[in-house]
Design a protein around this motif. Structure first.
Motif, PDB file in Angstrom:
ATOM      1  N   UNK A 111       0.828  -1.202   0.000  1.00  5.40           N
ATOM      2  CA  UNK A 111       0.000   0.000   0.000  1.00  5.40           C
ATOM      3  C   UNK A 111       0.860   1.249   0.000  1.00  5.40           C
ATOM      4  N   UNK A 112       0.333   2.313  -0.577  1.00  4.20           N
ATOM      5  CA  UNK A 112       0.941   3.633  -0.458  1.00  4.20           C
ATOM      6  C   UNK A 112       0.180   4.378   0.626  1.00  4.20           C
ATOM      7  N   UNK A 113       0.910   4.961   1.570  1.00  2.00           N
ATOM      8  CA  UNK A 113       0.314   5.812   2.590  1.00  2.00           C
ATOM      9  C   UNK A 113       0.354   7.231   2.057  1.00  2.00           C
ATOM     10  N   UNK A 114      -0.808   7.882   1.991  1.00  2.00           N
ATOM     11  CA  UNK A 114      -0.893   9.220   1.421  1.00  2.00           C
ATOM     12  C   UNK A 114      -1.413  10.208   2.461  1.00  2.00           C
ATOM     13  N   UNK A 115      -0.848  11.424   2.422  1.00  2.50           N
ATOM     14  CA  UNK A 115      -1.264  12.496   3.325  1.00  2.50           C
ATOM     15  C   UNK A 115      -1.930  13.600   2.508  1.00  2.50           C
ATOM     16  N   UNK A 116      -3.005  14.206   3.047  1.00  2.82           N
ATOM     17  CA  UNK A 116      -3.669  15.288   2.307  1.00  2.82           C
ATOM     18  C   UNK A 116      -2.839  16.567   2.362  1.00  2.82           C
ATOM     19  N   UNK A 117      -2.778  17.262   1.248  1.00  2.00           N
ATOM     20  CA  UNK A 117      -2.075  18.539   1.147  1.00  2.00           C
ATOM     21  C   UNK A 117      -3.028  19.557   0.529  1.00  2.00           C
ATOM     22  N   UNK A 118      -3.167  20.709   1.168  1.00  2.00           N
ATOM     23  CA  UNK A 118      -4.009  21.778   0.618  1.00  2.00           C
ATOM     24  C   UNK A 118      -3.237  22.471  -0.502  1.00  2.00           C
ATOM     25  N   UNK A 119      -3.864  22.571  -1.679  1.00  2.00           N
ATOM     26  CA  UNK A 119      -3.249  23.207  -2.835  1.00  2.00           C
ATOM     27  C   UNK A 119      -4.117  24.401  -3.219  1.00  2.00           C
ATOM     28  N   UNK A 120      -3.540  25.612  -3.292  1.00  7.55           N
ATOM     29  CA  UNK A 120      -4.339  26.788  -3.668  1.00  7.55           C
ATOM     30  C   UNK A 120      -4.989  26.583  -5.036  1.00  7.55           C
ATOM     31  N   UNK A 121      -6.259  26.978  -5.137  1.00 14.16           N
ATOM     32  CA  UNK A 121      -6.969  26.805  -6.404  1.00 14.16           C
ATOM     33  C   UNK A 121      -6.938  28.066  -7.268  1.00 14.16           C
ATOM     34  N   UNK A 122      -6.237  29.105  -6.825  1.00 19.72           N
ATOM     35  CA  UNK A 122      -6.104  30.321  -7.614  1.00 19.72           C
ATOM     36  C   UNK A 122      -7.256  31.295  -7.433  1.00 19.72           C
ATOM     37  N   UNK A 123      -8.243  30.944  -6.629  1.00 20.11           N
ATOM     38  CA  UNK A 123      -9.395  31.809  -6.410  1.00 20.11           C
ATOM     39  C   UNK A 123      -9.607  32.074  -4.918  1.00 20.11           C
ATOM     40  N   UNK A 124      -8.565  31.915  -4.141  1.00 18.35           N
ATOM     41  CA  UNK A 124      -8.650  32.168  -2.718  1.00 18.35           C
ATOM     42  C   UNK A 124      -8.988  30.953  -1.886  1.00 18.35           C
ATOM     43  N   UNK A 125      -9.298  29.867  -2.507  1.00 18.60           N
ATOM     44  CA  UNK A 125      -9.624  28.633  -1.787  1.00 18.60           C
ATOM     45  C   UNK A 125      -8.511  27.618  -1.945  1.00 18.60           C
ATOM     46  N   UNK A 126      -8.832  26.411  -1.648  1.00 13.37           N
ATOM     47  CA  UNK A 126      -7.850  25.335  -1.765  1.00 13.37           C
ATOM     48  C   UNK A 126      -8.560  24.044  -2.118  1.00 13.37           C
ATOM     49  N   UNK A 127      -7.852  23.180  -2.792  1.00 12.77           N
ATOM     50  CA  UNK A 127      -8.348  21.834  -3.052  1.00 12.77           C
ATOM     51  C   UNK A 127      -7.371  20.863  -2.397  1.00 12.77           C
ATOM     52  N   UNK A 128      -7.795  19.649  -2.242  1.00 13.62           N
ATOM     53  CA  UNK A 128      -6.969  18.645  -1.575  1.00 13.62           C
ATOM     54  C   UNK A 128      -6.257  17.807  -2.620  1.00 13.62           C
ATOM     55  N   UNK A 129      -4.949  17.712  -2.478  1.00 16.27           N
ATOM     56  CA  UNK A 129      -4.134  16.808  -3.293  1.00 16.27           C
ATOM     57  C   UNK A 129      -3.513  15.798  -2.334  1.00 16.27           C
ATOM     58  N   UNK A 130      -3.304  14.591  -2.790  1.00 16.17           N
ATOM     59  CA  UNK A 130      -2.752  13.543  -1.936  1.00 16.17           C
ATOM     60  C   UNK A 130      -1.305  13.301  -2.320  1.00 16.17           C
ATOM     61  N   UNK A 131      -0.420  13.321  -1.321  1.00 15.99           N
ATOM     62  CA  UNK A 131       1.007  13.129  -1.534  1.00 15.99           C
ATOM     63  C   UNK A 131       1.434  11.834  -0.854  1.00 15.99           C
ATOM     64  N   UNK A 132       2.167  11.004  -1.577  1.00 13.92           N
ATOM     65  CA  UNK A 132       2.630   9.730  -1.022  1.00 13.92           C
ATOM     66  C   UNK A 132       3.667  10.000   0.062  1.00 13.92           C
ATOM     67  N   UNK A 133       3.405   9.476   1.262  1.00 14.89           N
ATOM     68  CA  UNK A 133       4.314   9.643   2.394  1.00 14.89           C
ATOM     69  C   UNK A 133       5.214   8.422   2.558  1.00 14.89           C
ATOM     70  N   UNK A 134       4.712   7.242   2.187  1.00 10.19           N
ATOM     71  CA  UNK A 134       5.488   6.009   2.337  1.00 10.19           C
ATOM     72  C   UNK A 134       4.803   4.879   1.580  1.00 10.19           C
ATOM     73  N   UNK A 135       5.561   3.862   1.262  1.00  9.42           N
ATOM     74  CA  UNK A 135       5.014   2.607   0.742  1.00  9.42           C
ATOM     75  C   UNK A 135       5.294   1.555   1.796  1.00  9.42           C
TER      76      UNK A 135
END
Length: 111
Positions: A15-39
């Motif tokens: 399994x890949x362990x993923x952590x949520x990362x807030x990514x600016x959406x360019x309009x003052x908000x943010x969307x969630x992107x998942x970044x692999x922390x470990x396998x």
């Protein structure tokens, strides 16, 4: 508390362990992107199924118990990924309080 015997040879799912990362959406908000922390290697045990009504539609829910070796940085809100399947971590516990293993109670994300 008795020590839980667990055969490490049962860790058969990669399994890949993923952590949520807030990514600016360019309009003052943010969307969630998942970044692999470990396998890591894990054991996946299906637990129960159920249904939940969301926006007037019935959706199936699957819960799983996922065993991994204990590690720092593992937290609720992270997720495991196995191919196209995602398992969101809802709760964590040490089954015998020895710090060897961690049991994650997860909900499979249908998206």
């Amino acid at each position: 508390m008795p020590v839980t015997f667990f055969d490490p040879g049962q860790f058969t799912a990669r399994l890949d362990l993923e952590a949520p990362q807030a990514v600016p959406d360019g309009q003052g908000g943010a969307s969630i992107a998942w970044q692999v922390a470990a396998s890591l290697w894990a054991r996946i045990e299906p637990m129960q199924t159920g249904f939940n009504e969301t926006a007037g539609q019935m959706r199936g829910e699957l819960t799983h118990r996922i065993w991994v070796r204990a590690r720092d940085g593992l937290a609720e809100g992270m997720r495991f990924r196995k191919g196209a399947r995602n398992f969101i971590i809802r709760a964590l516990r040490d089954p015998d309080e020895t710090g060897r293993y961690c049991v994650c109670l997860c909900q499979e994300d249908p998206l």
